[in-house]
Design an enzyme around this catalytic site. Sequence first.
Site, PDB file in Angstrom:
ATOM      1  N   HIS A  64       0.774  -1.298   0.022  1.00  0.00           N
ATOM      2  CA  HIS A  64      -0.002   0.079   0.116  1.00  0.00           C
ATOM      3  C   HIS A  64       0.994   1.188  -0.055  1.00  0.00           C
ATOM      4  CE1 HIS A  64      -3.642  -2.394   1.272  1.00  0.00           C
ATOM      5  NE2 HIS A  64      -2.628  -3.066   1.960  1.00  0.00           N
ATOM      6  N   PHE A  65       0.886   1.894  -1.288  1.00  0.00           N
ATOM      7  CA  PHE A  65       1.867   3.205  -1.009  1.00  0.00           C
ATOM      8  C   PHE A  65       1.053   4.521  -0.962  1.00  0.00           C
ATOM      9  CE2 PHE A  65       5.468   0.602  -3.448  1.00  0.00           C
ATOM     10  CZ  PHE A  65       5.947  -0.022  -2.242  1.00  0.00           C
ATOM     11  N   ASN A  96      -6.651   0.766  -2.279  1.00  0.00           N
ATOM     12  CA  ASN A  96      -7.343   1.442  -1.115  1.00  0.00           C
ATOM     13  C   ASN A  96      -6.658   2.959  -1.000  1.00  0.00           C
ATOM     14  OD1 ASN A  96      -5.138   0.274   0.056  1.00  0.00           O
ATOM     15  ND2 ASN A  96      -5.993   0.073   1.851  1.00  0.00           N
ATOM     16  N   LYS A 149      -8.858  -6.495  -6.574  1.00  0.00           N
ATOM     17  CA  LYS A 149      -8.546  -6.731  -5.241  1.00  0.00           C
ATOM     18  C   LYS A 149     -10.031  -6.607  -4.582  1.00  0.00           C
ATOM     19  CE  LYS A 149      -7.368  -6.509  -0.741  1.00  0.00           C
ATOM     20  NZ  LYS A 149      -6.567  -5.926  -0.026  1.00  0.00           N
ATOM     21  N   HIS A 181      -9.275 -10.015   0.728  1.00  0.00           N
ATOM     22  CA  HIS A 181      -8.946  -9.700   2.025  1.00  0.00           C
ATOM     23  C   HIS A 181     -10.071 -10.202   2.676  1.00  0.00           C
ATOM     24  CE1 HIS A 181      -7.861  -6.957   5.649  1.00  0.00           C
ATOM     25  NE2 HIS A 181      -8.846  -7.688   5.980  1.00  0.00           N
ATOM     26  N   HIS A 235      -2.897 -12.774   2.888  1.00  0.00           N
ATOM     27  CA  HIS A 235      -2.452 -12.809   4.191  1.00  0.00           C
ATOM     28  C   HIS A 235      -3.405 -13.624   5.181  1.00  0.00           C
ATOM     29  CE1 HIS A 235      -5.707  -9.498   4.260  1.00  0.00           C
ATOM     30  NE2 HIS A 235      -4.750  -8.793   3.978  1.00  0.00           N
ATOM     31  N   ASP A 306       2.482  -6.913   2.700  1.00  0.00           N
ATOM     32  CA  ASP A 306       1.198  -6.061   3.113  1.00  0.00           C
ATOM     33  C   ASP A 306       1.796  -4.789   3.602  1.00  0.00           C
ATOM     34  OD1 ASP A 306      -1.225  -4.914   3.544  1.00  0.00           O
ATOM     35  OD2 ASP A 306      -1.589  -6.458   5.187  1.00  0.00           O
ATOM     36  N   HIS A 310       1.816   3.735   8.181  1.00  0.00           N
ATOM     37  CA  HIS A 310       1.047   5.081   8.945  1.00  0.00           C
ATOM     38  C   HIS A 310       2.033   5.672   9.928  1.00  0.00           C
ATOM     39  CE1 HIS A 310      -2.846   3.180   7.899  1.00  0.00           C
ATOM     40  NE2 HIS A 310      -2.238   2.113   8.414  1.00  0.00           N
ATOM     41  N   GLY A 325      -1.748  -1.536  10.225  1.00  0.00           N
ATOM     42  CA  GLY A 325      -0.988  -1.756   9.285  1.00  0.00           C
ATOM     43  C   GLY A 325       0.305  -1.476   9.642  1.00  0.00           C
TER      44      GLY A 325
HETATM   45  O1  DOR Z   1      -3.299  -3.771   8.507  1.00  0.00           O
HETATM   46  C1  DOR Z   1      -3.933  -3.412   7.271  1.00  0.00           C
HETATM   47  N1  DOR Z   1      -3.661  -2.246   6.647  1.00  0.00           N
HETATM   48  N2  DOR Z   1      -4.467  -4.191   6.670  1.00  0.00           N
HETATM   49  C2  DOR Z   1      -5.361  -3.995   5.561  1.00  0.00           C
HETATM   50  O2  DOR Z   1      -5.841  -4.601   4.875  1.00  0.00           O
HETATM   51  C3  DOR Z   1      -5.122  -2.318   4.784  1.00  0.00           C
HETATM   52  C4  DOR Z   1      -3.731  -1.883   5.472  1.00  0.00           C
HETATM   53  C5  DOR Z   1      -3.820  -0.547   5.281  1.00  0.00           C
HETATM   54  O3  DOR Z   1      -3.916  -0.144   3.880  1.00  0.00           O
HETATM   55  O4  DOR Z   1      -3.229   0.242   6.166  1.00  0.00           O
END
Ligand code: DOR
Length: 443
Positions: A64-65, A96, A149, A181, A235, A306, A310, A325
């Site tokens: 996730h970038f 997302n 996805k 997911h 996952h 994954d 944050h 995350g």
């Molecule tokens: O822990 C997670 N963080 N699981 C996810 O499915 C999404 C991801 C995020 O984008 O922060």
Amino acid sequence: MTETFDFIITGGTLLLPGGPAQTDVGVRDGQIAAIGDLGAAAAASRFDAKGLTVMPGVIDEQVHFREPGPVHKEDLESGTRGAALGGVTSVFEMPNTDPPTTTEAAINDKIKRATGRAWTDFAFYVGAAAENADDLGTLERLPGVCGVKMFMGSSTGSLLVADDENVARVLRSGTRRVTVHSEDDMRLTERAELVKDGADVSMHPVWRDVETAVRCTTRLLRLARAAHRRIHVLHVTTAEEIEILGRNKDIATVEVLPQHLTLAAPECYERLGTFAQMNPPIREARHRDGLWKGIASGVVDCIGSDHAPHTREEKARPYPRSPSGLTGTQTLLPLMLNHVAEGRLTLQRLVDLTSAGAARIFGIANKGRIAVGYDGDFTVVDLKAKRTITNDWIASKSGWTPFDGMDVTGWPKATIVRGHMVMRDDQLLDKPIGAPVRFQETL
Ligand code: DOR
């Protein structure tokens, strides 16, 4: 006449499809042109890999970038920088973002943003939603797209397909393997009161419990069979799902993460607090053992990171306001090489999980093995190097890893993308030459 190459790796141990071989490999126009003794060949550049092991380039099929959207956490440049520093040569990036990647315009926007800024090759997922369910068959075939996805449980962002009817619509639309997911959103909502007014983070796997995962995966398998659609379950965290998925290998492939293979509850929550909070959660040791059984038995097809950054400030909020995350793309390979050094899996199985697996699951046209005609993607590793993973080394804008302070054996020495050395000895080189990954023709 002397053969000429753009790039040659000499003197290392190549991990070829048939096993390790002490030989050379030559790249021309980005593709592997010869494997064998190239001592007499000419090359514009050469890498002496004496004492090192040359793996096929590592493919991280789940990152996730955050771009476009919350780019204070990460962007396509910083995310791929971390990947390259960790020995990763290709990334598949999740939908997302903000806006979510649910349209052709959003896909093309991401490709444009990545071009000239990505240090690794890349592809993007199309996010499934009730609104675009009928268009997914077209969207999944766009250049630069690795597949669809679907979030069946709410996580970071707004993407969600929770009910059977819409899940079935998504599964009926298109032909490529659908990535999922798998956490049952109805059960997550029912049980949210366990944590909603504040709780200790060790409640995270109690709220998002084993039944939440098992129920969803069971529903998903039933719906996928009815739709005659192949699925890739991301996952996987429970010993029970490994058992179930092991009976459904004709339709389902399986990803597990280094985080779930390395950490366990309750210790991770006691030590790291919300910095161990992710979805699906890290669970007790019996599940970690179950995932390792899945690696040994062959049920697990691939390992992704994954990577879900944050900031520290965001993560430090009181649970459950702390976002889920963990960072991971840069630490994927060092952690897994350490597991190899500690005897939990062989190097050959690791290559199967980090390169060949993704190539097989997603139908990548020309990556995933060291073979003539394939892209010149290599991850060169020192299996004996003893290093400590530290926050200082992490390129992510979020600037932290849950593995800060961990001693590991095995480290990436060079990352080579289509014959371009983009990382050597922890330094980025050259320029961001990442390009869209190509996939096999779909019917
Ligand atoms: O822990 C997670 N963080 N699981 C996810 O499915 C999404 C991801 C995020 O984008 O922060």
